[in-house]
Motif scaffolding. Sequence first.
Motif, mmCIF file in Angstrom:
data_model
loop_
_atom_site.group_PDB
_atom_site.id
_atom_site.type_symbol
_atom_site.label_atom_id
_atom_site.label_comp_id
_atom_site.label_asym_id
_atom_site.label_seq_id
_atom_site.Cartn_x
_atom_site.Cartn_y
_atom_site.Cartn_z
ATOM 1 N N GLU A 126 38.614 -19.172 15.995
ATOM 2 C CA GLU A 126 37.201 -18.835 16.198
ATOM 3 C C GLU A 126 36.308 -19.621 15.231
ATOM 4 O OE1 GLU A 126 35.719 -17.210 18.703
ATOM 5 O OE2 GLU A 126 37.750 -17.224 19.516
ATOM 6 N N GLN A 169 43.347 -17.776 25.332
ATOM 7 C CA GLN A 169 42.454 -16.973 26.166
ATOM 8 C C GLN A 169 41.008 -17.211 25.731
ATOM 9 O OE1 GLN A 169 43.873 -12.942 25.852
ATOM 10 N NE2 GLN A 169 45.536 -13.305 27.289
ATOM 11 N N GLY A 170 40.126 -17.368 26.719
ATOM 12 C CA GLY A 170 38.721 -17.609 26.418
ATOM 13 C C GLY A 170 38.376 -19.080 26.258
ATOM 14 N N TRP A 171 39.332 -19.947 26.501
ATOM 15 C CA TRP A 171 39.116 -21.393 26.422
ATOM 16 C C TRP A 171 39.483 -22.015 27.776
ATOM 17 C CZ3 TRP A 171 37.543 -23.822 21.857
ATOM 18 C CH2 TRP A 171 37.663 -23.081 20.675
ATOM 19 N N LYS A 188 35.275 -24.783 25.094
ATOM 20 C CA LYS A 188 34.563 -23.560 25.468
ATOM 21 C C LYS A 188 34.275 -23.622 26.958
ATOM 22 C CE LYS A 188 31.848 -23.717 21.241
ATOM 23 N NZ LYS A 188 30.485 -23.618 20.706
ATOM 24 N N HIS A 192 30.496 -19.766 28.161
ATOM 25 C CA HIS A 192 30.674 -19.206 26.817
ATOM 26 C C HIS A 192 29.536 -19.643 25.922
ATOM 27 C CE1 HIS A 192 32.324 -18.359 22.880
ATOM 28 N NE2 HIS A 192 33.173 -17.561 23.499
#
Length: 193
Positions: A126, A169-171, A188, A192
């Motif tokens: 992060e 996760q989230g990428w 990203k 996002h």
Amino acid sequence: MSDRNTADYWNPVYDDGRDWKQVCDAEITMFTHFADPQPGQKALDIGCGTGQLGRCLHSLGYDVTGVEVSAAALLKARARSYTMGPRWVRHDIQTGPPPGITAASMDVVSFRLSFQFLDRKQQILEMARSLLRPGGLVYLVLPVLERESLPDGRRSSALPTAEISRLCQGWHVDKWDLGWLDHLILRKPPSHR
């Protein structure tokens, strides 16, 4: 903090002349394909060791800062940099971003064979995300525990596939593998913020 995250652990490793798997032409070709480097972009190479990847990124036109906790590794990185090139900074990334590196200032944040040794992997990832400019990417090179070709000496630091998937996760992920290593480009997702 794991003992493998300290200068006390890494300095003797580098003083003994050990080094990591060399950056190969296939790795640079694939990185270039996915990253599309442009002259003047900025790269932060975290856990740069003796500077192999940092020198390669510099040759692709990046303005590179290599960060390493081991003074012994940085001595070798500096000695192997024959021209004006990457800046080498001694810093423990687990304490926060390196001095002078600000939010949204990097086009690439790389962890080549260093990320697996860090504690608080999700928080470090992060932090890397916060350092990226719009369109920037994180480059991870990781040993994968389930690979049959993984050398026995690398098993203790390899990450299981499930953990790698959770971290991603989230990428948006582009991935290729070379032998026992996963090479991941993380961006990203467009939505996002």
